[in-house]
Write a protein that holds these residues in place. Structure first.
Motif, PDB file in Angstrom:
ATOM      1  N   ARG A  84       0.829  -1.210   0.000  1.00  0.00           N
ATOM      2  CA  ARG A  84       0.000   0.000   0.000  1.00  0.00           C
ATOM      3  C   ARG A  84       0.861   1.257   0.000  1.00  0.00           C
ATOM      4  NH1 ARG A  84      -3.727  -0.141   4.788  1.00  0.00           N
ATOM      5  NH2 ARG A  84      -4.514   1.772   3.848  1.00  0.00           N
ATOM      6  N   VAL A  85       1.963   1.232   0.745  1.00  0.00           N
ATOM      7  CA  VAL A  85       2.885   2.374   0.777  1.00  0.00           C
ATOM      8  C   VAL A  85       3.480   2.581  -0.611  1.00  0.00           C
ATOM      9  CG1 VAL A  85       5.098   3.207   1.665  1.00  0.00           C
ATOM     10  CG2 VAL A  85       3.423   2.209   3.228  1.00  0.00           C
ATOM     11  N   GLY A 115      -6.350   4.795  12.539  1.00  0.00           N
ATOM     12  CA  GLY A 115      -5.613   3.571  12.832  1.00  0.00           C
ATOM     13  C   GLY A 115      -4.815   3.767  14.106  1.00  0.00           C
ATOM     14  N   SER A 116      -4.106   2.736  14.491  1.00  0.00           N
ATOM     15  CA  SER A 116      -3.321   2.816  15.722  1.00  0.00           C
ATOM     16  C   SER A 116      -2.022   3.584  15.486  1.00  0.00           C
ATOM     17  CB  SER A 116      -2.998   1.411  16.229  1.00  0.00           C
ATOM     18  OG  SER A 116      -2.100   0.765  15.351  1.00  0.00           O
ATOM     19  N   LEU A 117      -1.435   4.059  16.565  1.00  0.00           N
ATOM     20  CA  LEU A 117      -0.176   4.782  16.455  1.00  0.00           C
ATOM     21  C   LEU A 117       0.962   3.843  16.064  1.00  0.00           C
ATOM     22  CD1 LEU A 117      -0.408   7.313  19.395  1.00  0.00           C
ATOM     23  CD2 LEU A 117      -1.070   7.576  17.004  1.00  0.00           C
ATOM     24  N   SER A 118       0.888   2.572  16.470  1.00  0.00           N
ATOM     25  CA  SER A 118       1.922   1.621  16.046  1.00  0.00           C
ATOM     26  C   SER A 118       1.841   1.408  14.538  1.00  0.00           C
ATOM     27  CB  SER A 118       1.802   0.296  16.796  1.00  0.00           C
ATOM     28  OG  SER A 118       0.578  -0.339  16.514  1.00  0.00           O
ATOM     29  N   LYS A 119       0.639   1.438  13.985  1.00  0.00           N
ATOM     30  CA  LYS A 119       0.474   1.338  12.533  1.00  0.00           C
ATOM     31  C   LYS A 119       1.097   2.557  11.851  1.00  0.00           C
ATOM     32  CE  LYS A 119      -3.169   1.009   9.032  1.00  0.00           C
ATOM     33  NZ  LYS A 119      -4.628   0.865   8.817  1.00  0.00           N
ATOM     34  N   ALA A 120       0.850   3.729  12.396  1.00  0.00           N
ATOM     35  CA  ALA A 120       1.428   4.953  11.830  1.00  0.00           C
ATOM     36  C   ALA A 120       2.950   4.887  11.853  1.00  0.00           C
ATOM     37  CB  ALA A 120       0.937   6.171  12.610  1.00  0.00           C
ATOM     38  N   ASN A 121       3.510   4.418  12.964  1.00  0.00           N
ATOM     39  CA  ASN A 121       4.972   4.309  13.066  1.00  0.00           C
ATOM     40  C   ASN A 121       5.535   3.312  12.065  1.00  0.00           C
ATOM     41  OD1 ASN A 121       5.151   6.210  15.098  1.00  0.00           O
ATOM     42  ND2 ASN A 121       4.922   4.698  16.720  1.00  0.00           N
ATOM     43  N   PRO A 143       5.230  12.316   3.780  1.00  0.00           N
ATOM     44  CA  PRO A 143       4.526  11.269   4.509  1.00  0.00           C
ATOM     45  C   PRO A 143       3.030  11.538   4.702  1.00  0.00           C
ATOM     46  CG  PRO A 143       6.664  11.601   5.499  1.00  0.00           C
ATOM     47  CD  PRO A 143       6.484  12.682   4.458  1.00  0.00           C
ATOM     48  N   VAL A 144       2.642  12.787   4.936  1.00  0.00           N
ATOM     49  CA  VAL A 144       1.211  13.062   5.108  1.00  0.00           C
ATOM     50  C   VAL A 144       0.442  12.760   3.820  1.00  0.00           C
ATOM     51  CG1 VAL A 144       1.410  14.715   7.006  1.00  0.00           C
ATOM     52  CG2 VAL A 144       1.499  15.533   4.660  1.00  0.00           C
ATOM     53  N   ASP A 145       1.070  12.982   2.671  1.00  0.00           N
ATOM     54  CA  ASP A 145       0.422  12.651   1.401  1.00  0.00           C
ATOM     55  C   ASP A 145       0.292  11.145   1.235  1.00  0.00           C
ATOM     56  OD1 ASP A 145       0.220  15.349   0.782  1.00  0.00           O
ATOM     57  OD2 ASP A 145       2.109  15.369  -0.343  1.00  0.00           O
ATOM     58  N   VAL A 146       1.305  10.403   1.680  1.00  0.00           N
ATOM     59  CA  VAL A 146       1.244   8.940   1.618  1.00  0.00           C
ATOM     60  C   VAL A 146       0.117   8.442   2.524  1.00  0.00           C
ATOM     61  CG1 VAL A 146       2.483   6.787   2.042  1.00  0.00           C
ATOM     62  CG2 VAL A 146       3.697   8.733   1.048  1.00  0.00           C
ATOM     63  N   LEU A 147       0.014   9.000   3.727  1.00  0.00           N
ATOM     64  CA  LEU A 147      -1.047   8.593   4.644  1.00  0.00           C
ATOM     65  C   LEU A 147      -2.424   8.886   4.055  1.00  0.00           C
ATOM     66  CD1 LEU A 147       0.485   9.791   8.035  1.00  0.00           C
ATOM     67  CD2 LEU A 147       0.338   7.446   7.174  1.00  0.00           C
ATOM     68  N   GLU A 203       8.653  13.491  15.042  1.00  0.00           N
ATOM     69  CA  GLU A 203       8.276  14.720  14.345  1.00  0.00           C
ATOM     70  C   GLU A 203       9.049  14.857  13.030  1.00  0.00           C
ATOM     71  OE1 GLU A 203       5.925  17.217  15.314  1.00  0.00           O
ATOM     72  OE2 GLU A 203       5.303  15.741  16.800  1.00  0.00           O
ATOM     73  N   GLU A 204      10.331  14.513  13.052  1.00  0.00           N
ATOM     74  CA  GLU A 204      11.153  14.567  11.839  1.00  0.00           C
ATOM     75  C   GLU A 204      10.667  13.570  10.799  1.00  0.00           C
ATOM     76  OE1 GLU A 204      15.175  13.976  13.137  1.00  0.00           O
ATOM     77  OE2 GLU A 204      15.327  15.995  13.973  1.00  0.00           O
ATOM     78  N   ALA A 205      10.282  12.376  11.233  1.00  0.00           N
ATOM     79  CA  ALA A 205       9.805  11.359  10.299  1.00  0.00           C
ATOM     80  C   ALA A 205       8.542  11.827   9.573  1.00  0.00           C
ATOM     81  CB  ALA A 205       9.545  10.048  11.033  1.00  0.00           C
ATOM     82  N   TYR A 206       7.647  12.477  10.285  1.00  0.00           N
ATOM     83  CA  TYR A 206       6.429  12.999   9.661  1.00  0.00           C
ATOM     84  C   TYR A 206       6.716  14.186   8.745  1.00  0.00           C
ATOM     85  CZ  TYR A 206       2.834  10.503  12.400  1.00  0.00           C
ATOM     86  OH  TYR A 206       1.990   9.563  12.948  1.00  0.00           O
ATOM     87  N   SER A 207       7.636  15.052   9.136  1.00  0.00           N
ATOM     88  CA  SER A 207       7.816  16.320   8.422  1.00  0.00           C
ATOM     89  C   SER A 207       8.790  16.248   7.259  1.00  0.00           C
ATOM     90  CB  SER A 207       8.265  17.414   9.387  1.00  0.00           C
ATOM     91  OG  SER A 207       9.559  17.136   9.881  1.00  0.00           O
ATOM     92  N   LYS A 208       9.584  15.222   7.194  1.00  0.00           N
ATOM     93  CA  LYS A 208      10.584  15.116   6.131  1.00  0.00           C
ATOM     94  C   LYS A 208       9.906  14.914   4.774  1.00  0.00           C
ATOM     95  CE  LYS A 208      14.277  13.314   7.623  1.00  0.00           C
ATOM     96  NZ  LYS A 208      15.283  12.403   8.140  1.00  0.00           N
ATOM     97  N   HIS A 209      10.345  15.649   3.779  1.00  0.00           N
ATOM     98  CA  HIS A 209       9.885  15.465   2.400  1.00  0.00           C
ATOM     99  C   HIS A 209      11.008  14.803   1.618  1.00  0.00           C
ATOM    100  CE1 HIS A 209       6.541  18.747   2.298  1.00  0.00           C
ATOM    101  NE2 HIS A 209       6.428  17.930   3.324  1.00  0.00           N
ATOM    102  N   TYR A 210      10.623  14.018   0.623  1.00  0.00           N
ATOM    103  CA  TYR A 210      11.600  13.284  -0.179  1.00  0.00           C
ATOM    104  C   TYR A 210      11.481  13.734  -1.628  1.00  0.00           C
ATOM    105  CZ  TYR A 210      11.562  10.495   4.028  1.00  0.00           C
ATOM    106  OH  TYR A 210      11.637  10.085   5.339  1.00  0.00           O
TER     107      TYR A 210
END
Length: 134
Positions: free
Chosen positions: A12-13, A61-67, A29-33, A111-118
């Motif tokens: 899915r990712v 979903g759960s926070l473990s799923k988000a991680n 990452p927010v766009d992927v989510l 916070e860095e994992a969510y905010s980083k753009h690739y």
């Protein structure tokens, strides 16, 4: 780390990232989510306007799923040789433009994992190959 391609969220990712790459050279990452259906556009927009204290509150979903999803995104974009860049998110709309939070804890690495753009930095032909493989 070695088995992330076997994770149930991996396909899915990969599909979400491919759909983003069809339209853009930047993967957030927010766009992927949102592409995976774990974050609605409405909830994302409310968070961006500062109406939600942190993004994880409206994650479906759960926070473990988000991680797990965040880790898979990081591994997959690394495999694609995309360039990571820190990105700051600020409240949009009227009023003071304060920084937005992604997590309740405010953990720096999270916070860095969510905010980083690739950023895609290779040929468009290679990009099309990546998109076709999904």
């Amino acid at each position: 780390m070695d088995t992330y391609k076997k994770d149930k969220y991996y396909p899915r990712v990969v599909r979400a990232i491919a759909r983003i790459l069809e339209k853009s050279d930047v993967v957030a990452p927010v766009d992927v989510l949102m592409g995976m259906g774990n974050l609605s556009k409405q909830n994302h927009d409310a968070w961006r306007r500062g109406q939600t204290p942190y993004l994880e509150r409206v994650f479906e979903g759960s926070l473990s799923k988000a991680n797990r999803i965040l880790k898979i995104i990081g591994f997959h974009v690394h495999d694609l040789n995309m360039i990571p860049r820190e990105t700051a998110y600020f409240k949009t709309g009227k009023g003071k433009k304060h920084p937005l939070r992604f997590s309740k804890s405010g953990n720096k690495k999270l916070e860095e994992a969510y905010s980083k753009h690739y950023y895609w930095n290779q040929s468009q032909e290679k990009k099309q190959d990546v998109i076709k493989r999904t």
